[in-house]
Design a protein around this motif. Structure first.
Motif, PDB file in Angstrom:
ATOM      1  N   TRP A  21      46.700  34.751  41.200  1.00  0.00           N
ATOM      2  CA  TRP A  21      47.454  34.744  42.462  1.00  0.00           C
ATOM      3  C   TRP A  21      46.858  33.615  43.572  1.00  0.00           C
ATOM      4  N   SER A  22      46.202  33.050  43.168  1.00  0.00           N
ATOM      5  CA  SER A  22      45.294  32.014  43.805  1.00  0.00           C
ATOM      6  C   SER A  22      45.671  30.489  43.390  1.00  0.00           C
ATOM      7  N   GLY A  23      47.075  30.324  43.018  1.00  0.00           N
ATOM      8  CA  GLY A  23      47.575  28.978  42.790  1.00  0.00           C
ATOM      9  C   GLY A  23      48.461  28.236  43.887  1.00  0.00           C
ATOM     10  N   MET A  24      47.647  28.468  44.944  1.00  0.00           N
ATOM     11  CA  MET A  24      48.505  27.711  46.157  1.00  0.00           C
ATOM     12  C   MET A  24      48.424  26.008  46.066  1.00  0.00           C
ATOM     13  N   ARG A  25      49.237  25.585  46.217  1.00  0.00           N
ATOM     14  CA  ARG A  25      49.539  23.981  46.338  1.00  0.00           C
ATOM     15  C   ARG A  25      49.097  23.571  47.639  1.00  0.00           C
ATOM     16  N   GLY A  26      48.615  22.004  47.856  1.00  0.00           N
ATOM     17  CA  GLY A  26      48.081  21.715  48.975  1.00  0.00           C
ATOM     18  C   GLY A  26      48.233  20.300  49.032  1.00  0.00           C
ATOM     19  N   VAL A  27      47.251  19.614  49.625  1.00  0.00           N
ATOM     20  CA  VAL A  27      47.332  18.328  50.071  1.00  0.00           C
ATOM     21  C   VAL A  27      47.482  17.258  49.000  1.00  0.00           C
ATOM     22  N   ASP A  28      47.048  17.568  47.884  1.00  0.00           N
ATOM     23  CA  ASP A  28      47.266  16.626  46.793  1.00  0.00           C
ATOM     24  C   ASP A  28      48.549  16.465  46.354  1.00  0.00           C
ATOM     25  N   SER A  29      49.319  17.491  46.545  1.00  0.00           N
ATOM     26  CA  SER A  29      50.887  17.657  46.202  1.00  0.00           C
ATOM     27  C   SER A  29      51.519  16.936  47.361  1.00  0.00           C
ATOM     28  N   LEU A  30      51.203  16.947  48.504  1.00  0.00           N
ATOM     29  CA  LEU A  30      51.457  16.295  49.491  1.00  0.00           C
ATOM     30  C   LEU A  30      51.633  14.711  49.376  1.00  0.00           C
ATOM     31  N   ALA A  31      50.207  14.298  49.075  1.00  0.00           N
ATOM     32  CA  ALA A  31      50.027  12.824  48.946  1.00  0.00           C
ATOM     33  C   ALA A  31      50.909  12.197  48.147  1.00  0.00           C
ATOM     34  N   THR A  32      51.038  12.880  46.761  1.00  0.00           N
ATOM     35  CA  THR A  32      51.882  12.274  45.886  1.00  0.00           C
ATOM     36  C   THR A  32      53.244  12.336  46.052  1.00  0.00           C
ATOM     37  N   ALA A  33      53.700  13.378  46.853  1.00  0.00           N
ATOM     38  CA  ALA A  33      55.198  13.239  47.192  1.00  0.00           C
ATOM     39  C   ALA A  33      55.494  12.082  48.308  1.00  0.00           C
ATOM     40  N   LEU A  34      54.350  12.018  49.172  1.00  0.00           N
ATOM     41  CA  LEU A  34      54.595  10.919  50.000  1.00  0.00           C
ATOM     42  C   LEU A  34      54.455   9.493  49.300  1.00  0.00           C
ATOM     43  N   ALA A  35      54.109   9.362  48.278  1.00  0.00           N
ATOM     44  CA  ALA A  35      53.859   8.080  47.608  1.00  0.00           C
ATOM     45  C   ALA A  35      54.995   7.703  46.544  1.00  0.00           C
ATOM     46  N   LEU A  36      56.003   8.512  46.736  1.00  0.00           N
ATOM     47  CA  LEU A  36      57.066   8.355  45.951  1.00  0.00           C
ATOM     48  C   LEU A  36      57.936   6.915  46.171  1.00  0.00           C
ATOM     49  N   SER A  59      65.221  15.042  47.806  1.00  0.00           N
ATOM     50  CA  SER A  59      65.076  16.425  47.177  1.00  0.00           C
ATOM     51  C   SER A  59      64.019  16.822  46.836  1.00  0.00           C
ATOM     52  N   ILE A  60      63.131  15.786  46.150  1.00  0.00           N
ATOM     53  CA  ILE A  60      61.819  16.073  45.611  1.00  0.00           C
ATOM     54  C   ILE A  60      60.780  16.189  46.743  1.00  0.00           C
ATOM     55  N   ILE A  61      60.732  15.494  47.944  1.00  0.00           N
ATOM     56  CA  ILE A  61      60.035  15.479  48.934  1.00  0.00           C
ATOM     57  C   ILE A  61      60.200  16.838  49.465  1.00  0.00           C
ATOM     58  N   PHE A  62      61.533  17.439  49.768  1.00  0.00           N
ATOM     59  CA  PHE A  62      61.862  18.642  50.594  1.00  0.00           C
ATOM     60  C   PHE A  62      61.206  19.776  49.809  1.00  0.00           C
ATOM     61  N   ILE A  63      61.896  19.786  48.377  1.00  0.00           N
ATOM     62  CA  ILE A  63      61.106  20.918  47.493  1.00  0.00           C
ATOM     63  C   ILE A  63      59.677  20.952  47.333  1.00  0.00           C
ATOM     64  N   SER A  64      58.916  19.856  47.195  1.00  0.00           N
ATOM     65  CA  SER A  64      57.576  19.636  47.056  1.00  0.00           C
ATOM     66  C   SER A  64      57.069  20.436  48.476  1.00  0.00           C
ATOM     67  N   PHE A  65      57.444  20.128  49.656  1.00  0.00           N
ATOM     68  CA  PHE A  65      57.016  20.678  50.820  1.00  0.00           C
ATOM     69  C   PHE A  65      57.291  22.199  50.904  1.00  0.00           C
ATOM     70  N   ALA A  66      58.490  22.674  50.355  1.00  0.00           N
ATOM     71  CA  ALA A  66      58.880  23.857  50.560  1.00  0.00           C
ATOM     72  C   ALA A  66      58.000  24.846  49.652  1.00  0.00           C
ATOM     73  N   VAL A  67      57.682  24.373  48.326  1.00  0.00           N
ATOM     74  CA  VAL A  67      56.688  24.965  47.201  1.00  0.00           C
ATOM     75  C   VAL A  67      55.104  25.229  48.052  1.00  0.00           C
ATOM     76  N   ILE A  68      54.788  24.148  48.648  1.00  0.00           N
ATOM     77  CA  ILE A  68      53.616  23.982  49.297  1.00  0.00           C
ATOM     78  C   ILE A  68      53.622  25.185  50.519  1.00  0.00           C
ATOM     79  N   LEU A  69      54.492  25.094  51.060  1.00  0.00           N
ATOM     80  CA  LEU A  69      54.779  26.101  52.399  1.00  0.00           C
ATOM     81  C   LEU A  69      54.662  27.427  51.769  1.00  0.00           C
ATOM     82  N   LEU A  70      55.606  27.850  50.778  1.00  0.00           N
ATOM     83  CA  LEU A  70      55.636  29.211  50.148  1.00  0.00           C
ATOM     84  C   LEU A  70      54.262  29.579  49.640  1.00  0.00           C
TER      85      LEU A  70
END
Length: 465
Positions: free
Chosen positions: A351-366, A381-392
């Motif tokens: 249950w500790s599989g939270m996504r964070g800043v590394d995923s955000l950085a790679t999304a911004l680097a697209l 779509s990729i940036i929006f879904i990435s942020f949604a996954v991190i948020l959720l």
């Protein structure tokens, strides 16, 4: 001037959020991601255009390096099997599963772009989980496994991200060519990281100036990353290799004062970078959502983000128990050396599989466009879904994790406190032995030495209590 004013506001906001997180008992990444979302909804904020090609070179080295630098090599080695099962096996499986789900539910998304999304959101970030564990005290092994996983999985995901981006940008991908390139990319990155460590070792041993020594450690990850990328190797693996090796040798290279200043510097830098990246993604969201809403209904966007988030969460939970129990079931030697873990600990790691800043950085680097000059397929779509996954994951799992720990009744094992006690006891005993020898040689300083010995005797008495 507007951009500078916004940056000052952001830095002040980061400090306020940290204080608020301590007051309400929440991990600060949870409040930061909510703040980034709120900033994205504020109208007429100035746009900060950060070139995508600079995101990874600027943010990745200072985010990966301190995690490697502060890793306990002994704990990492003792838990190598569960760490690698999570950081390699689960990450690769998650990338494939997310790619399949994204390709199925996002019309027109190419397979290569779907794998880019998988590589972005596959690796968890341990920062939010460890912030919860610090307040509730869970067994040390749980923290060690999650921190080790967070260190290695970024490297694995970034290598996959590199190949997927290349496939989208060039429009072609050969699995045979990728299989041939992968060993060279990985081994080359590790070799460059080792070479950087040798250079850092040579320089730090010849200096006795803490600010300069800290500056050398700041330059090291950038040198490792840029050198590796220039030679076509894995920059992420170069950073991690350099960080682990420098951290392993650090007590022999610099003094205690330098290590204290270095730890404070890196904690502050990572803290600020976390906040800045969350804010950047929040400022970019209005452009992303505006472009998406013109072509896709909001209900469809939320459905797509929900599907990917569900795959991320459920797949990790399904992976945990077979990965924890099957190796021990088939190997009596492993079972004897490392017995079956408590099922409650397995649930907490799952249950500790939270996504964070590394995923955000790679999304911004697209990249914005491919080599042919056409827009990067599905970028918004990729940036929006990435942020949604991190948020959720950050908000949903981050807020429910303390409740889950309390419900399961998991308590800390006090191993860290015990080891600290043993280390302090040994250090004070060694200091007293040294002072006793010194007293025999320096009889004219008997009074001063007696005062210092009395202080150490008092410390030993307190420790023995």
């Amino acid at each position: 001037m507007a951009e500078l004013t916004l940056l000052c506001v952001v830095l002040m906001l980061i400090a306020v959020l940290d204080v608020a997180a301590c007051k309400v008992g929440l991990p600060y990444p949870v409040l930061m991601v909510l703040c980034g979302l709120a900033l994205g909804l504020v109208p007429k904020l100035p746009q900060i255009a950060f070139p995508p090609e600079l995101v990874l070179p600027v943010f990745l080295p200072p985010l990966l390096f301190p995690a490697a630098l502060l890793t306990s090599w002994r704990d990492f080695k003792n838990n190598l099997r569960p760490i690698m099962l999570l950081a390699v096996g689960l990450v690769l499986l998650t990338i494939a599963a997310i790619a399949w789900a994204a390709h199925a539910c996002i019309p027109g998304l190419p397979w290569a772009a779907a794998f880019v999304l998988g590589a972005i959101v596959a690796p968890p970030d341990a920062i939010a989980a460890t912030a919860v564990f610090e307040r509730l005290e869970v067994p040390r092994r749980i923290v060690t496994i999650l921190e080790g996983e967070s260190l290695v999985n970024d490297t694995v995901a970034l290598v996959a991200y590199r190949f997927a981006i290349a496939a989208v940008v060039t429009g072609s991908f050969s699995s045979a060519a990728a299989a041939l390139q992968l060993p060279a990319v990985a081994l080359g990155g590790a070799a460059i990281g080792g070479a950087v460590r040798l250079g850092v070792d040579w320089i730090l041993r010849r200096l006795n100036d803490p600010p300069v020594q800290v500056t050398i450690t700041l330059l090291a990850p950038f040198l490792a990353y840029l050198s590796a990328e220039h030679l076509g190797c894995s920059g992420a693996l170069a950073i991690v290799t350099a960080g682990v090796l420098v951290g392993w040798r650090l007590p022999r290279m610099v003094g205690a004062r330098t290590r204290l200043e270095m730890g404070a510097f890196w904690r502050m830098l990572v803290y600020l970078l976390n906040g800045i990246v969350f804010v950047f993604i929040g400022l970019e969201l209005p452009q992303v959502t505006h472009g998406l809403s013109q072509h896709t209904a909001w209900s469809r966007l939320f459905f797509q983000a929900g599907v990917v988030s569900l795959v991320v969460i459920v797949l990790r939970l399904l992976w945990m128990f077979p990965a924890a129990y099957l190796p021990r079931f088939f190997s009596p030697a492993l079972r004897k050396r490392d017995p079956y873990p408590d099922w409650r600990h397995v649930v907490i790691i799952g249950w500790s599989g939270m996504r964070g800043v590394d995923s955000l950085a790679t999304a911004l680097a697209l990249p914005v466009a491919t080599a042919a000059g056409v827009p990067f397929p599905g970028r918004d779509s990729i940036i929006f879904i990435s942020f949604a996954v991190i948020l959720l994951t950050l908000v949903g799992q981050g807020l429910s994790l303390p409740v889950l720990i309390r419900l399961l009744g998991v308590k800390g094992d006090e191993k860290a406190d015990c080891e600290e006690y043993i280390a302090r006891l040994a250090a004070n005993q060694a200091a007293l032995a040294y002072l006793d020898d010194l007293e025999k040689k320096e009889s004219e300083h008997h009074h001063q030495l007696t005062l210092i010995q009395a202080e150490y005797h008092e410390r030993l008495a307190q420790l023995e209590e």
